[in-house]
Design a protein around this motif. Structure first.
Motif, short mmCIF file in Angstrom:
data_model
loop_
_atom_site.label_atom_id
_atom_site.label_comp_id
_atom_site.label_asym_id
_atom_site.label_seq_id
_atom_site.Cartn_x
_atom_site.Cartn_y
_atom_site.Cartn_z
N LYS A 528 0.82 -1.22 0.00
CA LYS A 528 0.00 0.00 0.00
C LYS A 528 0.85 1.27 0.00
CE LYS A 528 -4.35 -1.79 1.82
NZ LYS A 528 -5.10 -1.37 0.62
N GLN A 531 1.66 1.58 -3.60
CA GLN A 531 0.51 2.11 -4.33
C GLN A 531 0.44 3.63 -4.19
OE1 GLN A 531 -3.06 0.23 -2.91
NE2 GLN A 531 -2.37 -1.84 -3.46
N TYR A 532 0.66 4.09 -2.99
CA TYR A 532 0.55 5.53 -2.72
C TYR A 532 1.56 6.32 -3.55
CZ TYR A 532 -0.04 9.80 0.04
OH TYR A 532 -0.31 11.09 0.44
N THR A 535 0.72 5.94 -7.47
CA THR A 535 -0.47 6.66 -7.92
C THR A 535 -0.46 8.12 -7.48
OG1 THR A 535 -1.75 6.04 -5.94
CG2 THR A 535 -1.83 4.54 -7.83
N LYS A 536 0.68 8.55 -6.93
CA LYS A 536 0.83 9.93 -6.47
C LYS A 536 -0.26 10.31 -5.46
CE LYS A 536 3.27 11.56 -10.59
NZ LYS A 536 3.54 10.19 -11.10
N GLY A 537 -0.52 9.39 -4.53
CA GLY A 537 -1.44 9.67 -3.44
C GLY A 537 -2.88 9.34 -3.69
N LYS A 538 -3.24 8.86 -4.87
CA LYS A 538 -4.65 8.56 -5.17
C LYS A 538 -5.11 7.27 -4.51
CE LYS A 538 -4.60 10.95 -9.63
NZ LYS A 538 -4.76 10.79 -11.11
N ASN A 539 -4.20 6.31 -4.36
CA ASN A 539 -4.54 5.03 -3.73
C ASN A 539 -3.46 4.67 -2.73
OD1 ASN A 539 -6.93 4.36 -5.37
ND2 ASN A 539 -5.45 4.18 -7.05
#
Length: 638
Positions: A528, A531-532, A535-539
């Motif tokens: 996770k 993922q962050y 996705t540049k903080g989106k997920n």
């Protein structure tokens, strides 16, 4: 050992003990494979097919001709020839120094300005010129065309969200300029997966709506059950997958047939840019033949003498059967150390959704206790015949970044200290079987998930279960499909995963430490967090452990400098951070990769490091220099 050739910020065009001399200044020897075509004027003579300034391999290798038969488990896996044939704009030599390859010259100004000069007269396999237009076409008409590349240009070509300024200086020269350093640009170009920042524009323009009739292209796409001209273009623009025999290539061999097939044939590229010191054009081998076979039969087929060269698909457990057939079937089995961080790594999921396990996995004392509770000597003897290297998931001794103490820090066998740490955490309650209890009363039973593809991993976990039982920890092995495992990991459903360790365990300071920072979701320890970042903080979740945040800070430092000393300091601190924090628990490294080589086939070293990155399997050892000796009787086999 591994140094980077730099003078006043410039990479120079010295190469691999290769000399770059004009082809016309030496006697050239035409490959017999093309003799008929040259005689019939269907192909120009060798002097006209080579660049004016080819790479010259010194010393020379061997004789022209012959085929090499190898195996693939499925038709799609013919694509791996794109990795191990290893023809790049710039690539690693055997000392892991970056050297020009397809490029004649490379100038690098502080990792911000990169000027590429191509070889005059260099041609694609169909005879069309390889020029700056092929770079422009990719950059303007493919990478920045939203129909062909919905995600836009590749991420490694962006610095602080900005693309480089791309310039065509002349027919043979292009330049990329960033405002800030982009130190991963060249290592990415030299990687096992060529990002392909150029294209065979003369061929592909026929399928691009900017240069051809879009209605006609869309109609052709519909005939092939594709949605649009863009889908047609992308299917034909297939540098990696090797599914389009018509697509020109710069590789030493080109594919000649398509699936469905049980045999795939690659033939020599008549315009390849390398020759030897006696005027022979590489590759020496005329053809690479790939037969499709069930992976479980690879070792048996090698034992039966059905292959000339085989490495991918073999493992250390195959060594006994491979050795058994050597004398009778006329081959030898090379055993190269696999340069991986560890063969069996345990990834406590720091992002797991279960709050009790999440708290436990994030406690460094717990991770250290699990590490100290593993008898690596027994693992080594059982899994690697005692030939492995015990300790952490870290770089191997051949890396210039290796530090001996980091291999064993928190990674010796000390069950007494492991038990003390678990007690200190508060895990003192046990059930009647001696298994510790979690704060909520559940057994401390760790479900370790794995893709089940490696018998070594499953066998190793079985042993670790016995070791951990001694410290009051229960282990349950859960094999499953790799895709299912990854999706469970991404969702935070795994508690711990077992897999291999670092892919690149022989890094140099110029290689980006991406794998060592929490920025990729495919790392089972921090999916996770990855993922962050991706996705540049989106997920996903932001990194919230200071020691892990430090890894991201160090990565940013590496990314924003062209200073090799600073880059080395970053690597040094990141490696120590990993050993101290046990983000991934290593066990034993140094498995041997079997490489089956038919007697009479020469060109590979008897001993070398094998890895995906940076060696591109056997890529940096130049398969285009493999040859049959005359005594083998195969040098002219067709």
């Amino acid at each position: 050992m591994f140094t980077t050739l730099r003078t006043k910020g410039l990479f120079l065009a010295a190469a691999l003990s290769l000399l770059a001399l004009p082809a016309l200044a030496r006697t050239l020897v035409e490959p017999p494979f093309f003799a008929d075509k040259v005689a019939k004027n269907e192909l120009p003579p060798l002097a006209e097919r080579l660049p004016q300034n080819p790479i010259v391999v010194n010393p020379p290798g061997g004789d022209y001709g012959g085929d090499v038969v190898t195996l693939v488990p499925r038709a799609r896996d013919i694509r791996y020839i794109s990795t191990y044939a290893y023809t790049r704009l710039v690539g690693y030599d055997r000392q892991l120094d970056l050297q020009p390859d397809l490029l004649e010259r490379l100038e690098n100004e502080d990792d911000r300005v990169f000027t590429f000069t191509l070889r005059a007269g260099h041609r694609w396999s169909d005879g069309s010129p390889f020029t700056a237009e092929d770079f422009r076409y990719y950059w303007e008409d493919v990478a920045q065309n939203r129909e062909l590349s919905p995600a836009g240009p590749p991420e490694f070509m962006m610095v602080d969200g900005k693309l480089p300024r791309f310039e065509v200086l002349d027919e043979r020269t292009v330049r990329y300029t960033w405002d800030k350093p982009n130190p991963r640009f060249l290592p990415q170009l030299a990687g096992p997966l060529d990002p392909g920042i150029y294209r065979a524009s003369a061929y592909l323009k026929r399928f691009h709506a900017k240069y051809a009739d879009q209605a006609a292209l869309d109609e052709e796409a519909r005939k092939q059950k594709l949605k649009s001209w863009a889908a047609l273009h992308n299917r034909l623009d297939d540098m990696k997958e090797q599914t389009n025999p018509d697509l020109p290539t710069l590789q030493p061999w080109r594919i000649t047939n398509t699936a469905p097939a049980s045999r795939f044939v690659f033939e020599r590229n008549p315009y390849y840019h390398r020759i030897d010191d006696e005027g022979r054009q590489l590759p020496y081998l005329d053809r690479i033949i790939m037969d499709v076979s069930a992976p479980g039969l690879f070792a048996a087929k090698a034992n039966a003498g059905e292959v000339d060269l085989l490495f991918r698909g073999l493992s250390m457990t195959d060594v006994p059967i491979l050795k058994e057939g050597e004398k009778a079937k006329g081959y030898k089995t090379l055993l190269w150390p696999y340069a991986r961080g560890t063969e069996l790594a345990l990834y406590p999921n720091l992002n797991t959704t279960d709050p009790v396990w999440r708290k436990l996995n994030r406690d460094v004392r717990y991770r250290r206790a699990l590490s100290l509770g593993i008898d690596r000597r027994t693992l080594n003897n059982a899994l690697l015949f005692g030939l492995g290297v015990e300790g952490n998931n870290t770089v191997v001794a051949e890396s210039p970044l290796f530090s001996p103490e980091l291999r064993t820090l928190n990674a010796t066998y000390d069950p007494t200290e492991a038990s003390r740490l678990l007690d200190e955490i508060g895990l003192t309650e046990r059930n009647g079987a001696g298994i510790r209890l979690l704060p909520d009363g559940r057994e401390l039973e760790i479900i370790v998930e794995t893709d089940g593809e490696s018998s070594l991993v499953v066998d190793g976990l079985t042993l670790i279960a016995e070791f951990w039982r001694e410290i009051g920890v229960k282990l349950f092995i859960k094999p499953q499909d790799r895709t299912v495992l990854r999706n469970r990991s991404y969702a935070g459903l795994t508690v711990m995963v077992a897999s291999a360790g670092f892919d690149n365990a022989i890094p140099t300071a110029i290689m980006p430490p991406t794998e060592y920072a929490p920025m990729r979701q495919d790392n089972y320890a921090w999916p996770k967090w990855g993922q962050y970042v991706e996705t540049k903080g989106k997920n996903g979740d932001p990194v919230d452990i200071p020691e892990a945040e430090r890894l991201l800070q160090l990565y940013e430092t590496w990314m924003n400098t062209g200073n090799r000393t600073v880059q080395r300091e970053v690597w040094t601190e990141m490696l120590r951070n990993h050993a101290e924090n046990q983000w991934v628990i290593g066990t034993v490294a140094g498995a041997l990769q079997p490489i089956v080589l038919r007697n009479g086939l020469h060109g590979l070293p008897d001993k070398a490091l094998y890895s995906w990155e940076p060696t591109a399997m056997i890529g940096i050892y130049r398969p285009d220099e493999l040859y049959w000796n005359k005594a083998a009787g195969k040098e002219a086999r067709r």
